[in-house]
Structure formats: C-alpha cells, structure tokens
Design a protein around this motif. Sequence first.
Motif, PDB file in Angstrom:
ATOM      1  N   ALA A   1       0.836  -1.209   0.000  1.00 52.79           N
ATOM      2  CA  ALA A   1       0.000   0.000   0.000  1.00 52.79           C
ATOM      3  C   ALA A   1       0.869   1.258   0.000  1.00 52.79           C
ATOM      4  CB  ALA A   1      -0.925  -0.003   1.206  1.00 52.79           C
ATOM      5  N   PHE A   2       1.939   1.245   0.783  1.00 53.44           N
ATOM      6  CA  PHE A   2       2.811   2.416   0.848  1.00 53.44           C
ATOM      7  C   PHE A   2       3.399   2.718  -0.523  1.00 53.44           C
ATOM      8  CE2 PHE A   2       6.984   4.410   1.392  1.00 53.44           C
ATOM      9  CZ  PHE A   2       6.647   5.513   2.162  1.00 53.44           C
ATOM     10  N   ARG A   3       3.886   1.692  -1.195  1.00 54.60           N
ATOM     11  CA  ARG A   3       4.541   1.897  -2.493  1.00 54.60           C
ATOM     12  C   ARG A   3       3.554   2.329  -3.571  1.00 54.60           C
ATOM     13  NH1 ARG A   3       7.568  -2.941  -1.253  1.00 54.60           N
ATOM     14  NH2 ARG A   3       6.074  -4.116  -2.514  1.00 54.60           N
ATOM     15  N   HIS A   4       2.360   1.723  -3.589  1.00 54.95           N
ATOM     16  CA  HIS A   4       1.481   1.867  -4.747  1.00 54.95           C
ATOM     17  C   HIS A   4       0.328   2.852  -4.573  1.00 54.95           C
ATOM     18  CE1 HIS A   4       3.459  -1.393  -6.912  1.00 54.95           C
ATOM     19  NE2 HIS A   4       3.469  -2.069  -5.778  1.00 54.95           N
ATOM     20  N   TYR A   5      -0.060   3.152  -3.340  1.00 53.31           N
ATOM     21  CA  TYR A   5      -1.245   3.987  -3.141  1.00 53.31           C
ATOM     22  C   TYR A   5      -0.938   5.370  -2.566  1.00 53.31           C
ATOM     23  CZ  TYR A   5      -3.720  -0.372  -3.961  1.00 53.31           C
ATOM     24  OH  TYR A   5      -4.190  -1.539  -4.517  1.00 53.31           O
ATOM     25  N   LEU A   6       0.121   5.495  -1.809  1.00 57.70           N
ATOM     26  CA  LEU A   6       0.431   6.795  -1.234  1.00 57.70           C
ATOM     27  C   LEU A   6       1.113   7.676  -2.282  1.00 57.70           C
ATOM     28  CD1 LEU A   6      -0.090   5.050   1.325  1.00 57.70           C
ATOM     29  CD2 LEU A   6       1.589   6.483   2.489  1.00 57.70           C
ATOM     30  N   PRO A   7       0.642   8.907  -2.469  1.00 62.02           N
ATOM     31  CA  PRO A   7       1.199   9.804  -3.496  1.00 62.02           C
ATOM     32  C   PRO A   7       2.696  10.039  -3.314  1.00 62.02           C
ATOM     33  CG  PRO A   7      -0.869  10.671  -2.647  1.00 62.02           C
ATOM     34  CD  PRO A   7      -0.503   9.518  -1.763  1.00 62.02           C
ATOM     35  N   GLU A   8       3.382  10.188  -4.430  1.00 59.81           N
ATOM     36  CA  GLU A   8       4.827  10.391  -4.394  1.00 59.81           C
ATOM     37  C   GLU A   8       5.172  11.820  -3.983  1.00 59.81           C
ATOM     38  OE1 GLU A   8       6.915   7.970  -4.726  1.00 59.81           O
ATOM     39  OE2 GLU A   8       5.320   6.552  -5.203  1.00 59.81           O
ATOM     40  N   SER A   9       6.279  11.954  -3.274  1.00 59.42           N
ATOM     41  CA  SER A   9       6.817  13.267  -2.926  1.00 59.42           C
ATOM     42  C   SER A   9       8.210  13.052  -2.346  1.00 59.42           C
ATOM     43  CB  SER A   9       5.927  13.988  -1.901  1.00 59.42           C
ATOM     44  OG  SER A   9       6.156  13.490  -0.596  1.00 59.42           O
TER      45      SER A   9
ATOM     46  N   TYR B   1      -2.451   7.678   6.512  1.00 57.53           N
ATOM     47  CA  TYR B   1      -2.944   8.091   5.199  1.00 57.53           C
ATOM     48  C   TYR B   1      -4.276   7.408   4.880  1.00 57.53           C
ATOM     49  CZ  TYR B   1      -3.463   8.216   0.119  1.00 57.53           C
ATOM     50  OH  TYR B   1      -3.971   8.365  -1.144  1.00 57.53           O
ATOM     51  N   THR B   2      -4.351   6.108   5.146  1.00 54.95           N
ATOM     52  CA  THR B   2      -5.570   5.358   4.837  1.00 54.95           C
ATOM     53  C   THR B   2      -6.760   5.914   5.578  1.00 54.95           C
ATOM     54  OG1 THR B   2      -4.251   3.363   4.466  1.00 54.95           O
ATOM     55  CG2 THR B   2      -6.603   3.066   4.888  1.00 54.95           C
ATOM     56  N   ASN B   3      -6.604   6.206   6.864  1.00 52.96           N
ATOM     57  CA  ASN B   3      -7.710   6.740   7.645  1.00 52.96           C
ATOM     58  C   ASN B   3      -8.148   8.120   7.152  1.00 52.96           C
ATOM     59  OD1 ASN B   3      -7.845   4.500   9.322  1.00 52.96           O
ATOM     60  ND2 ASN B   3      -6.455   5.358  10.842  1.00 52.96           N
ATOM     61  N   LEU B   4      -7.175   8.979   6.859  1.00 50.07           N
ATOM     62  CA  LEU B   4      -7.495  10.327   6.398  1.00 50.07           C
ATOM     63  C   LEU B   4      -8.108  10.315   4.988  1.00 50.07           C
ATOM     64  CD1 LEU B   4      -4.275  11.974   7.790  1.00 50.07           C
ATOM     65  CD2 LEU B   4      -6.609  12.630   8.450  1.00 50.07           C
ATOM     66  N   LYS B   5      -7.632   9.401   4.174  1.00 51.69           N
ATOM     67  CA  LYS B   5      -8.182   9.261   2.816  1.00 51.69           C
ATOM     68  C   LYS B   5      -9.622   8.800   2.871  1.00 51.69           C
ATOM     69  CE  LYS B   5      -7.804   8.784  -1.779  1.00 51.69           C
ATOM     70  NZ  LYS B   5      -7.539   9.929  -2.684  1.00 51.69           N
ATOM     71  N   LYS B   6      -9.903   7.809   3.707  1.00 53.66           N
ATOM     72  CA  LYS B   6     -11.272   7.297   3.852  1.00 53.66           C
ATOM     73  C   LYS B   6     -12.223   8.393   4.333  1.00 53.66           C
ATOM     74  CE  LYS B   6     -10.365   2.387   4.772  1.00 53.66           C
ATOM     75  NZ  LYS B   6     -10.389   1.331   5.790  1.00 53.66           N
ATOM     76  N   ALA B   7     -11.700   9.261   5.193  1.00 55.12           N
ATOM     77  CA  ALA B   7     -12.529  10.337   5.743  1.00 55.12           C
ATOM     78  C   ALA B   7     -12.636  11.540   4.807  1.00 55.12           C
ATOM     79  CB  ALA B   7     -11.955  10.788   7.092  1.00 55.12           C
ATOM     80  N   GLY B   8     -11.977  11.488   3.648  1.00 56.47           N
ATOM     81  CA  GLY B   8     -12.048  12.574   2.683  1.00 56.47           C
ATOM     82  C   GLY B   8     -11.248  13.804   3.097  1.00 56.47           C
ATOM     83  N   LYS B   9     -10.230  13.596   3.935  1.00 51.66           N
ATOM     84  CA  LYS B   9      -9.452  14.732   4.435  1.00 51.66           C
ATOM     85  C   LYS B   9      -8.220  15.030   3.600  1.00 51.66           C
ATOM     86  CE  LYS B   9     -12.178  15.217   7.976  1.00 51.66           C
ATOM     87  NZ  LYS B   9     -13.062  16.409   8.094  1.00 51.66           N
ATOM     88  N   ILE B  10      -7.823  14.080   2.741  1.00 51.79           N
ATOM     89  CA  ILE B  10      -6.667  14.311   1.881  1.00 51.79           C
ATOM     90  C   ILE B  10      -6.999  13.848   0.466  1.00 51.79           C
ATOM     91  CG2 ILE B  10      -4.947  14.180   3.705  1.00 51.79           C
ATOM     92  CD1 ILE B  10      -4.435  11.333   3.043  1.00 51.79           C
ATOM     93  N   GLN B  11      -6.161  14.299  -0.477  1.00 53.27           N
ATOM     94  CA  GLN B  11      -6.423  14.004  -1.898  1.00 53.27           C
ATOM     95  C   GLN B  11      -6.236  12.530  -2.218  1.00 53.27           C
ATOM     96  OE1 GLN B  11      -2.719  15.127  -4.366  1.00 53.27           O
ATOM     97  NE2 GLN B  11      -2.691  16.625  -2.730  1.00 53.27           N
TER      98      GLN B  11
END
Length: 398
Positions: free
Chosen positions: A360-368, A388-398
């Motif tokens: 998940a870290f390699r493939h789903y988290l945005p690069e930076s 990241y997963t929790n914040l993404k599910k809650a619509g708090k991050i892109q």
Amino acid sequence: MNIGPALCRDVDANLFANLVKKSPDVSASVERLKNMGLTQKDILIKTISENIDSQNPQISTGIKGMLDKLMAGDTAGAFDMVRGILPKNAAIKETSLGTAVMADNWRLPVVFPKAEGFKMLGWADRPAELTTEQLWKGAYGEQPAHIFGAVGNSNIKPEQVRGGSSLTKKELSAKYEGAITDFFEPIVKYLKELGAKSEDIGFAFAHSDCGVDKAARDVVEKHGLRGFATTPTEYTQYLRGKECPPSAEFPNGFILADCPFPTVLTRGVSQIEDYAQTYGKMVGKGNVESIFGGGEHAFIRDARESLVSKDGAQWVPVDIMKDKFGIIIPATNENGVVTNAAANVLERVNGNPYEQYKFAFRHYLPESRIKEDIAQYDPQASVATIAYTNLKKAGKIQ
C-alpha cells in the motif's frame, strides 16, 4: 508510561502479617502476583493493607474475589469485584484558579488552570463502557479522522543498555525523546502536504513530562494537532508544572499544572488497568499505536492490549534506540522481565510486522520528496500508511 517510585518494603510486611492471621488463602494469592506491573502491584498491596481490617464483610469478600480472579488471569473482572466497594482515593474540585485534583498520599493538590483547550472530562471509573467517539466528542466535539498513540519508556538508564553506556540517563533520555519527535516529523508533514489539517489528526498521550509522553506532547504542540491526555492519578504528580505558595483556597500550597489539553483520569486500586483500557479507547479501532521500546509496564498493560487487538488499534513496534543510534536494550533481562517491549514484540511476531503495509505504501500513497525519506525506515512507512488510509477514507486528503 511513567512509573512512580515503589512503596516502602514494610507495607508488604504489614500486609502479610494481617493476611496470615486472617486468611491464609488470600496471603498465598498475593504472594503469587508475580506478573503484575510493579506500580499496579504496589497499589494493590497498599489498598488491601489499608482495607483488610475493615469491619465491612463486603470489602473482605470483594478483595478475596478480586484476588481469585487475578489468579485465574481475569484482570478486568478482578477489579470489577471491588468497584463501588472500596473508598475512592482521589477527587476533583472546581476552584477559582481552575480544576483541582487531590489523591491519597499526595503532598499537594494539582491544579489545572483555566486555559483555552483544557477540559477535565472526569474519572474513567468504568472504562469498558467508554467509546472512542464519546471520549473525543467530550474533548473536542468530534473524533479526528486519524489518531496517533505512543507507548514506551519514561527514561533510558545506562544499566538498561547492553554492555552499559558512557552516556548518562539524562543524555540517553534526551536522545530517546528526540528520536520519537523526529519519527513523527516527516509523517505529519507528509499528511499535511497532502491536504490534511491539524484538527484532522489526534494524538493520545499521558501527563508525564518525560520520555515517550513528553515526546508525544512535543509533536502535538509543534504541529498543532489535537492532543488528549489520560493517566492514572498515581502519575499525575509527574506532569509539567510549578509549585505555588499557600493561598486562601490552598493553605498548604499547590502544583500549578502546565497541561492545556483535555484530560481524563483513572483512580483507585484499578487505576492502571483502567488507564490501559481508557488509553486503548482513546487511540481507537483502526488507528495506530507505536511501541517505542518500553519495559514490563509498556508490554503488559499497553503493547499486549494492542497485540490482542482489544480495542482495535493497529500496533507498530519501533526499536528506536537500536535503529537510530545502535544502542541495544535487550528484550528481557536475565529474569525474563521485559526491558524493551518493542524488541520483545518483534521477537514474538511470526514474520515481518511491517510487510503488510509495504504494498500500500509503495502503490497507493502519493509520491513526494518527503515520502522518499519516509520509505527509508519501515516503521515510519507503516505508521504513515495507516494514517494516510484513515485520512483518505474520511475525505481529508487528496
């Protein structure tokens, strides 16, 4: 969390003298309490010592039932036997200066001043009935989309280090605290880079102004996260604060606390057991609890709760002194007592505990560029992935 000083030895002697006279069965049970954390055992022994002579047969029956359940391994059930029977050992009072807390054997009361953000939620006397949402709504009106938790050492002593250390306890502890704040630094920056706001992220910690709790508070204050404090009353004495002279309300003086965060406390004979449950609820299901070393207390009453997923938190062991400084603290000492809960957890896990987060870290988290830095350390990448997963599910991050 922080461990207070042990009680004087003659408490045990007085207790055993009473118990041998009154109940050989209870005496034998107390003697077998070998796997209980030192502070909890001291509180238990002291409480029984003070109450065993009571004329109230309900108390004697409750204590006997508590010990029977402890021997059977039912810790939560054991303390349920004496809830409501034993007198409370701590109280809260509202004063002109703020919320005052006083407990048995304290020299001075602790006063939490009226400050923006501070709320005394009260006593968690029945933590099994609490929920994560209820706690955070009481503290902030809503539950953050993601919550960090951290358990570990109150300090690092030279004698804990394999082969010893030329560094002092103060120097080792400063390295430990700094390493923990550094651990969270890129994670929080990365989450904010992706759009998360400070109020989207909570961090649960204890009051002690040292070790893992001090580091957690430093992270909260530096990044403006939503901090939430809980602790056994026994440890409230060790928070950040200053001693103040006598006043009309406090004729013997008081300790003015520096802790402007919502707070919930546990008290009585079950306060450490209750704290572990309460802390687990504050971190909550699906969030992350990082295990930064820690001794027997961190393993028995914190890390093990996460290992069996009692409240659903995801645990990530971080042997941070070894990984960052090459300072090795063995998992256990020669007597089998846990001296490094993170190392102990890693030794008990079948396989690599970080492997489940790597894809998940390699493939789903945005690069930076920050992600590239985080990728260099598996525990950091694991914690970042959960957050990241929790914040993404809650619509708090892109």
